[in-house]
Design an enzyme around this catalytic site. Structure first.
Site, PDB file in Angstrom:
ATOM      1  N   ARG A  46      20.512 -44.478  97.077  1.00  0.00           N
ATOM      2  CA  ARG A  46      19.929 -43.239  97.573  1.00  0.00           C
ATOM      3  C   ARG A  46      18.405 -43.364  97.492  1.00  0.00           C
ATOM      4  NH1 ARG A  46      16.985 -42.641  93.687  1.00  0.00           N
ATOM      5  NH2 ARG A  46      16.427 -40.624  94.529  1.00  0.00           N
ATOM      6  N   GLY A  47      17.731 -42.345  98.073  1.00  0.00           N
ATOM      7  CA  GLY A  47      16.279 -42.429  98.186  1.00  0.00           C
ATOM      8  C   GLY A  47      15.959 -42.947  99.575  1.00  0.00           C
ATOM      9  N   ALA A  48      14.999 -42.284 100.228  1.00  0.00           N
ATOM     10  CA  ALA A  48      14.768 -42.539 101.661  1.00  0.00           C
ATOM     11  C   ALA A  48      14.517 -44.017 101.998  1.00  0.00           C
ATOM     12  CB  ALA A  48      13.627 -41.645 102.153  1.00  0.00           C
ATOM     13  N   ARG A  87      23.463 -40.525 106.580  1.00  0.00           N
ATOM     14  CA  ARG A  87      22.791 -39.352 105.996  1.00  0.00           C
ATOM     15  C   ARG A  87      21.712 -38.928 106.990  1.00  0.00           C
ATOM     16  NH1 ARG A  87      20.991 -39.573  99.850  1.00  0.00           N
ATOM     17  NH2 ARG A  87      21.185 -37.315 100.032  1.00  0.00           N
ATOM     18  N   ASP A 234      11.505 -37.372 102.166  1.00  0.00           N
ATOM     19  CA  ASP A 234      12.558 -37.972 102.998  1.00  0.00           C
ATOM     20  C   ASP A 234      12.184 -37.976 104.465  1.00  0.00           C
ATOM     21  OD1 ASP A 234      13.975 -37.011 100.435  1.00  0.00           O
ATOM     22  OD2 ASP A 234      15.298 -38.493 101.370  1.00  0.00           O
ATOM     23  N   LYS A 245      13.939 -33.572  98.285  1.00  0.00           N
ATOM     24  CA  LYS A 245      15.080 -33.083  97.491  1.00  0.00           C
ATOM     25  C   LYS A 245      14.977 -31.586  97.246  1.00  0.00           C
ATOM     26  CE  LYS A 245      18.034 -34.736  96.359  1.00  0.00           C
ATOM     27  NZ  LYS A 245      19.379 -34.628  96.993  1.00  0.00           N
TER      28      LYS A 245
HETATM   29  O1  MRU Z   1      19.460 -37.267  97.797  1.00  0.00           O
HETATM   30  P1  MRU Z   1      18.526 -38.366  97.356  1.00  0.00           P
HETATM   31  O2  MRU Z   1      18.650 -38.721  95.919  1.00  0.00           O
HETATM   32  O3  MRU Z   1      18.608 -39.547  98.279  1.00  0.00           O
HETATM   33  O4  MRU Z   1      17.102 -37.725  97.550  1.00  0.00           O
HETATM   34  C1  MRU Z   1      15.977 -38.513  97.266  1.00  0.00           C
HETATM   35  C2  MRU Z   1      14.708 -37.777  97.344  1.00  0.00           C
HETATM   36  O5  MRU Z   1      14.639 -36.622  97.699  1.00  0.00           O
HETATM   37  C3  MRU Z   1      13.483 -38.554  97.067  1.00  0.00           C
HETATM   38  O6  MRU Z   1      12.500 -37.748  96.526  1.00  0.00           O
HETATM   39  C4  MRU Z   1      12.973 -39.125  98.387  1.00  0.00           C
HETATM   40  O7  MRU Z   1      13.980 -39.846  99.029  1.00  0.00           O
HETATM   41  C5  MRU Z   1      11.801 -39.965  98.187  1.00  0.00           C
HETATM   42  S1  MRU Z   1      12.287 -41.578  97.662  1.00  0.00           S
HETATM   43  C6  MRU Z   1      10.973 -42.564  97.452  1.00  0.00           C
END
Ligand code: MRU
Length: 348
Positions: A46-48, A87, A234, A245
């Site tokens: 997870r994470g963009a 996603r 994201d 988030k």
């Molecule tokens: O649902 P997630 O855990 O994928 O959400 C991640 C976030 O909101 C992070 O803050 C965002 O992806 C930035 S990652 C460098």
């Protein structure tokens, strides 16, 4: 961070299963692109930026599978769409898949082995993402005053990227430059990426971190215990609205009320100039069980209605500055963002 978010070995993508952290550090093996889609949907990765890089490897796996069928391009294009839809909110996912597909179309027409090309491109993307985060960290570190007390949300660290991190990349860079800063990590309901991942990641490197519940942030600011908020993103729309988030918007409103700067750190691959404002950003809604259960145990009555958006949108007017890998951008974002995020790189 010593443990990589993902690696490729012997034709298999290995993803660090982030649903098991901090208790266990185990990798999930992805041998086909649908394994990657499953891992993205269930947030093992997870994470963009991290899901963008994982999807790039997924496309390489899909190309290998497509090479076995009579209509490989149709198969590859269908797989690309499936990967992009795993996603919806983080634009890095579609950006990565589109970038690889453009290269595949050009080089494939020249007779290059598409599966090998896509694997090479996925590796390049992975290396580029970590390098971008290191540049971003260097640009952003001076925004943090000496000894700053920083509130961050969710996990925008090495775990959420190919390495080093975005918001946590800025924090790492400031620490490496000798800034004795401290971090307040919000728990980040419902899946606790702050409690489980950010605390784990920072503690691995002895960066001082204090865990707070999401609802403590306002009182912390009111007590004068924080100097700024620093989060990842994201998707950043052309006007500077930021999807991140769920809970990020509330932190931005609180920061404004308490006169604190609110910074966003993200590589330009997170900037989506084709989306005019936050109103057009698709917001993922996830399963009710993520809210009714904690670590698999029911905490809400059976049958209760749930609304579980995974992200919210922070309007640009609440964002003090956006730290990118091409420099720090300030309002008016409608003018400044296109200068750094310009037209997308053309395929060779
Ligand atoms: O649902 P997630 O855990 O994928 O959400 C991640 C976030 O909101 C992070 O803050 C965002 O992806 C930035 S990652 C460098």
């Amino acid at each position: 961070m010593a443990i990589p978010t993902m690696y490729w070995e012997n034709g298999t993508l290995y993803l660090l299963d982030q649903t098991l952290l901090p208790g266990r550090s185990e990798y999930v093996a992805c041998r086909g692109y649908r394994d990657v889609i499953r891992a993205i949907r269930t947030m093992k990765v997870r994470g963009a930026p991290a899901i963008g890089v994982a999807a790039a490897y997924g496309l390489a796996l899909a190309a290998r599978e497509a090479a076995q069928v009579p209509d490989p391009w149709d198969r590859l294009r269908a797989a690309a769409e499936e990967l992009k839809n795993a996603r919806p909110t983080a634009v890095n996912l579609a950006w990565a898949v589109d970038r690889l597909m453009e290269k595949a179309a050009v080089r494939g027409a020249q007779g290059v082995d598409v599966a090998a090309l896509l694997l090479e491109e996925a590796r390049t993307l992975q290396a580029e993402d970590e390098a971008a985060n290191r540049r971003l960290g260097a640009y952003g570190r001076d925004l943090l005053p000496h000894g700053a007390r920083v509130i961050t949300h969710c996990n925008a660290g090495a775990l959420a990227t190919a390495g080093y991190g975005t918001a946590l990349g800025v924090i790492r860079a400031a620490r490496e430059a000798g800034n004795p800063l401290r971090v307040y990590a919000t728990e980040t309901r419902p899946l606790l990426q702050g409690a489980r991942l950010t605390c784990w990641e920072l503690m691995q490197e002895d960066i001082p971190v204090t865990l707070i519940t999401d609802s403590t942030a306002g009182f912390l600011m009111a007590r004068g215990m924080a100097d700024l908020v620093l989060v990842g993103a994201d998707r950043i729309a052309a006007n500077g609205d930021v999807a991140n988030k769920i809970g990020t918007y509330a932190l931005a409103v609180l920061a404004r009320e308490h006169g604190l700067p609110f910074y966003v750190a993200a590589p330009v691959s997170t900037v989506d100039l084709a989306t005019p404002s936050g109103a057009e950003i698709p917001i993922e809604e996830r399963a009710p069980e993520e809210v009714t259960h904690v670590a698999g145990t029911r905490t809400a009555p059976e049958g209760v209605g749930v609304w579980n958006p995974a992200f919210d949108v922070t309007p640009a007017r609440l964002v003090t500055a956006i730290v990118t890998d091409r420099g720090v951008v300030r309002p008016p974002y409608g003018e400044t963002l296109p200068r750094v995020a310009g037209p997308r790189e053309a395929p060779p």
